[in-house]
Design a protein around this motif. Structure first.
Motif, PDB file in Angstrom:
ATOM      1  N   GLU A  14      55.164  68.313  44.725  1.00  0.00           N
ATOM      2  CA  GLU A  14      55.778  69.574  45.142  1.00  0.00           C
ATOM      3  C   GLU A  14      56.233  69.488  46.602  1.00  0.00           C
ATOM      4  OE1 GLU A  14      53.957  73.884  46.001  1.00  0.00           O
ATOM      5  OE2 GLU A  14      53.636  73.189  43.934  1.00  0.00           O
ATOM      6  N   PHE A  15      55.425  68.869  47.433  1.00  0.00           N
ATOM      7  CA  PHE A  15      55.756  68.723  48.852  1.00  0.00           C
ATOM      8  C   PHE A  15      56.990  67.835  49.033  1.00  0.00           C
ATOM      9  CE2 PHE A  15      55.257  66.558  52.985  1.00  0.00           C
ATOM     10  CZ  PHE A  15      55.323  67.670  53.811  1.00  0.00           C
ATOM     11  N   ILE A  16      57.050  66.735  48.289  1.00  0.00           N
ATOM     12  CA  ILE A  16      58.195  65.825  48.366  1.00  0.00           C
ATOM     13  C   ILE A  16      59.474  66.553  47.958  1.00  0.00           C
ATOM     14  CG2 ILE A  16      59.248  63.774  47.320  1.00  0.00           C
ATOM     15  CD1 ILE A  16      56.394  62.534  47.311  1.00  0.00           C
ATOM     16  N   GLN A  17      59.411  67.314  46.884  1.00  0.00           N
ATOM     17  CA  GLN A  17      60.592  68.073  46.436  1.00  0.00           C
ATOM     18  C   GLN A  17      61.028  69.091  47.482  1.00  0.00           C
ATOM     19  OE1 GLN A  17      62.568  67.371  43.926  1.00  0.00           O
ATOM     20  NE2 GLN A  17      61.188  65.655  43.527  1.00  0.00           N
ATOM     21  N   LYS A  18      60.060  69.716  48.138  1.00  0.00           N
ATOM     22  CA  LYS A  18      60.392  70.727  49.144  1.00  0.00           C
ATOM     23  C   LYS A  18      61.110  70.096  50.343  1.00  0.00           C
ATOM     24  CE  LYS A  18      58.646  74.582  51.742  1.00  0.00           C
ATOM     25  NZ  LYS A  18      57.679  75.634  51.799  1.00  0.00           N
ATOM     26  N   ILE A  19      60.602  68.959  50.825  1.00  0.00           N
ATOM     27  CA  ILE A  19      61.261  68.353  51.983  1.00  0.00           C
ATOM     28  C   ILE A  19      62.612  67.734  51.601  1.00  0.00           C
ATOM     29  CG2 ILE A  19      59.163  68.042  53.340  1.00  0.00           C
ATOM     30  CD1 ILE A  19      59.187  65.094  52.611  1.00  0.00           C
ATOM     31  N   LYS A  20      62.736  67.279  50.356  1.00  0.00           N
ATOM     32  CA  LYS A  20      64.040  66.789  49.893  1.00  0.00           C
ATOM     33  C   LYS A  20      65.049  67.933  49.844  1.00  0.00           C
ATOM     34  CE  LYS A  20      62.908  62.689  47.199  1.00  0.00           C
ATOM     35  NZ  LYS A  20      62.875  62.093  45.843  1.00  0.00           N
ATOM     36  N   SER A  21      64.582  69.120  49.434  1.00  0.00           N
ATOM     37  CA  SER A  21      65.485  70.280  49.378  1.00  0.00           C
ATOM     38  C   SER A  21      65.921  70.719  50.774  1.00  0.00           C
ATOM     39  CB  SER A  21      64.820  71.448  48.642  1.00  0.00           C
ATOM     40  OG  SER A  21      63.784  72.012  49.434  1.00  0.00           O
ATOM     41  N   LEU A  22      65.157  70.320  51.783  1.00  0.00           N
ATOM     42  CA  LEU A  22      65.510  70.634  53.169  1.00  0.00           C
ATOM     43  C   LEU A  22      66.407  69.561  53.794  1.00  0.00           C
ATOM     44  CD1 LEU A  22      62.025  71.931  54.387  1.00  0.00           C
ATOM     45  CD2 LEU A  22      64.065  73.308  53.919  1.00  0.00           C
ATOM     46  N   LEU A  26      64.512  59.755  51.479  1.00  0.00           N
ATOM     47  CA  LEU A  26      63.532  58.671  51.474  1.00  0.00           C
ATOM     48  C   LEU A  26      64.257  57.366  51.781  1.00  0.00           C
ATOM     49  CD1 LEU A  26      60.654  57.607  50.955  1.00  0.00           C
ATOM     50  CD2 LEU A  26      61.299  57.357  48.548  1.00  0.00           C
ATOM     51  N   LYS A  27      63.897  56.743  52.877  1.00  0.00           N
ATOM     52  CA  LYS A  27      64.546  55.493  53.274  1.00  0.00           C
ATOM     53  C   LYS A  27      63.787  54.282  52.758  1.00  0.00           C
ATOM     54  CE  LYS A  27      66.926  57.089  57.349  1.00  0.00           C
ATOM     55  NZ  LYS A  27      67.290  56.795  58.718  1.00  0.00           N
ATOM     56  N   LYS A  28      62.477  54.364  52.732  1.00  0.00           N
ATOM     57  CA  LYS A  28      61.680  53.211  52.322  1.00  0.00           C
ATOM     58  C   LYS A  28      60.270  53.671  51.992  1.00  0.00           C
ATOM     59  CE  LYS A  28      60.282  48.935  54.620  1.00  0.00           C
ATOM     60  NZ  LYS A  28      60.532  48.124  55.793  1.00  0.00           N
ATOM     61  N   GLU A  29      59.687  53.110  50.958  1.00  0.00           N
ATOM     62  CA  GLU A  29      58.309  53.429  50.600  1.00  0.00           C
ATOM     63  C   GLU A  29      57.454  52.200  50.889  1.00  0.00           C
ATOM     64  OE1 GLU A  29      55.820  54.913  46.720  1.00  0.00           O
ATOM     65  OE2 GLU A  29      57.884  55.580  46.971  1.00  0.00           O
TER      66      GLU A  29
END
Length: 75
Positions: A14-22, A26-29
């Motif tokens: 959920e957190f990842i989706q929220k920051i992506k919506s902002l 993601l450049k590298k994992e």
């Protein structure tokens, strides 16, 4: 300078989706390695040196412990 924050009890997806919506991208994992050092207290170092002075096996070890004791009180 690096600032690290730990957030507990969070829904990662959920957190990842929220920051992506902002607008985040993601450049590298990668994996992060955490190193923890347990440094002895001054008292612990003193007891260790005291034991080395009492139970020494050779003159070199005794002299080394004595030098450590000097450094402990001078630092």
């Amino acid at each position: 300078m690096e600032l690290e924050v730990k957030i507990l009890d969070i829904n990662k997806d959920e957190f990842i989706q929220k920051i992506k919506s902002l607008g985040a991208i993601l450049k590298k994992e990668t994996k992060q390695f955490l190193y923890i050092y347990d440094l002895p207290t001054i008292y612990g170092r003193f007891i260790d040196i005291k034991t080395q002075l009492k139970d020494n096996e050779s003159r070199i070890k005794y002299d080394t412990a004595l030098e450590k004791l000097k450094l402990l009180f001078l630092s």
